[in-house]
Every structure is written in C-alpha cells, then in structure tokens.
Design a protein around this motif. Structure first.
Motif, mmCIF file in Angstrom:
data_model
loop_
_atom_site.group_PDB
_atom_site.id
_atom_site.type_symbol
_atom_site.label_atom_id
_atom_site.label_comp_id
_atom_site.label_asym_id
_atom_site.label_seq_id
_atom_site.Cartn_x
_atom_site.Cartn_y
_atom_site.Cartn_z
ATOM 1 N N GLU A 112 0.823 -1.205 0.000
ATOM 2 C CA GLU A 112 0.000 0.000 0.000
ATOM 3 C C GLU A 112 0.857 1.256 0.000
ATOM 4 O O GLU A 112 0.469 2.273 -0.585
ATOM 5 C CB GLU A 112 -0.969 -0.022 1.178
ATOM 6 N N PHE A 140 -4.613 6.722 1.920
ATOM 7 C CA PHE A 140 -3.665 5.932 2.701
ATOM 8 C C PHE A 140 -3.331 6.622 4.014
ATOM 9 O O PHE A 140 -3.351 5.992 5.080
ATOM 10 C CB PHE A 140 -2.389 5.699 1.887
ATOM 11 N N ARG A 144 -5.731 4.187 5.926
ATOM 12 C CA ARG A 144 -5.016 2.917 5.953
ATOM 13 C C ARG A 144 -3.805 2.930 6.882
ATOM 14 O O ARG A 144 -3.601 1.993 7.653
ATOM 15 C CB ARG A 144 -4.595 2.527 4.529
ATOM 16 N N LYS A 147 -4.709 2.685 10.481
ATOM 17 C CA LYS A 147 -5.234 1.351 10.789
ATOM 18 C C LYS A 147 -4.104 0.352 10.978
ATOM 19 O O LYS A 147 -4.117 -0.448 11.929
ATOM 20 C CB LYS A 147 -6.173 0.902 9.672
#
Length: 245
Positions: A112, A140, A144, A147
């Motif tokens: 990612e 992102f 993301r 997270k």
C-alpha cells in the motif's frame, strides 16, 4: 554457510528486510548484484538465475536467497527460513506462525505504501499518474496508515510477555521489519509521521531500540546500507505527504 542474497543493487526495497535479518544474525552473506562482476556479481548474475531453466524452482522476482542448494523466494518466505536458524523467531510452531503472519501483514502494508506513488501501474512514471497518486496517498494517510499502525501498536500492548517486542520476550525478524517500516514511512511521509511518537509510543520505542542494537547500528552506519532514494518503495514526494483535504 555463506548465503547469497539476490536483489536490485541501488534500492533498499523488499530486499532490505532480508538484509536486516542477516546483519542482526551476523550471518555471512554476499549481496550478489552489488558485488563486482569479476567476483561473479552484478545484476547479470541475478538475471542469470531467471534464465537457469534447469532449476526447478526459478523465482518470479527478487528478493531471493541461495542457501546451499536451496533457492528461496519471497521476503516473508526467506525470513520464515532464516528465523529459526538464527534465533530470530520463537521455537514453538505457534510463535513461528504468528511471527510469519505479522510479516505478511507488513508485506500488505508495504504494498500500500508503494501504491501511493504508483496507483495505476508500475510501468508508468509517477508524473504520469500524479493526480491518482494524490487521491491514493490521501486515503492511505487518512485511513489505511493509522489502521496498520494502530494494529501493530495493539500487538505490542497485548503481548503477554510485555510490550518490548511483537512476539514473545525476544527480538524477532518481525521487529526488524517493523523498524524498517517506520524508517521508510518517516522518509516518505515526514509530515504525516510527525506525531507518530505521541500516537504510537510503543512502536516508536521498538524502532529506537532496534536502531540502537550493536549490529544494526553498525550496519546503518556502513556503506552496506543503501540510502533511501526516489526509485525505491519508500519515496518522498512532498505533494503526497500533504494530500489535499
């Protein structure tokens, strides 16, 4: 045994996770593509492996590791092989599998990161997909990255053996890989990572302790450590570090 590591000679990339494990283990190895051609090194030596039709397990892409007659591909698979041989993973099957699962999650995270600057295709220049990269980086950094980091912070907090390591009460290759992730994220996204010490204190403490380990510190100060640059997985583009809100 002297290992042979095959990876691109000018970037850290995925090969760096293997290098860190080999360095911490004080293992004897040669970084083949970075070795001079008169010592059977260089990129041509690595490409030769792909052209070896006689080998039954030719790898799809680097990194891969030669250990005696074995040729092992994929970062997590290489570390799964090296870990028990060099004291970089617990001895029980439960701990080996748990460490591997963390490494695979790190691999997902790394993909990612790469896709923030190449969201459309690896064969295109960043400048050819910059508008898409801005959107990808914004998502992102906003969703993301927190997270992923919150998950690994929780893994440290919930470790029954204490909060110093991701698995058990000793350093594992997952800790070395998390160090590399924090290093790379700080290089690529210094603005976004500026509050990481406050938000993820256990992860930053783990990073700092890994950096201070004698063999890792020596490696980081040596010419064997390739500097971050604009051709690797972790790239610093200021526009992506401050995505539009």
């Amino acid at each position: 045994m002297r290992y042979e590591l095959y990876y691109w000679p000018s970037i850290q990339g995925r090969g760096e996770f293997v290098r860190l494990a080999l360095e911490e283990a004080a293992a004897e190895y040669i970084d083949v593509a970075r070795a001079p051609s008169d010592r059977h090194g260089g990129v041509s030596a690595m490409i030769g492996i792909f052209q070896d039709a006689g080998h039954p397990h030719s790898p799809f892409a680097p990194p891969f590791l030669r250990a005696g007659k074995q040729l092992i591909a994929q970062t997590a698979n290489i570390l799964l092989f090296l870990g028990p041989r060099h004291g970089l993973v617990g001895q029980s099957e439960t701990r080996r599998l748990w460490t591997n699962s963390l490494q695979l999650t790190i691999a997902d995270m790394l993909t990612e990161v790469h896709d923030t600057h190449h969201p459309i295709g690896s064969g295109l220049y960043y400048e050819e997909q910059q508008s898409e990269a801005l959107r990808r980086a914004e998502d992102f950094l906003r969703h993301r990255l927190p997270k992923f980091l919150a998950y690994f912070e929780r893994v440290l907090a919930d470790n029954p053996a204490g909060e110093r390591y991701l698995v058990g009460n000793a350093l594992s290759y997952a800790d070395l890989s998390m160090f590399q992730m924090i290093e790379g994220l700080r290089y690529a996204f210094p603005h976004a990572m500026s509050g990481a010490a406050r938000a993820y204190p256990r992860l930053i403490d783990l990073h700092d302790r890994v950096a201070a380990r004698a063999r890792i510190a020596a490696y980081l100060a040596s010419s064997r450590r390739i500097p971050f640059n604009d051709t690797g997985i972790f790239r610093h583009y200021p526009a992506l570090d401050r995505p539009a809100r």
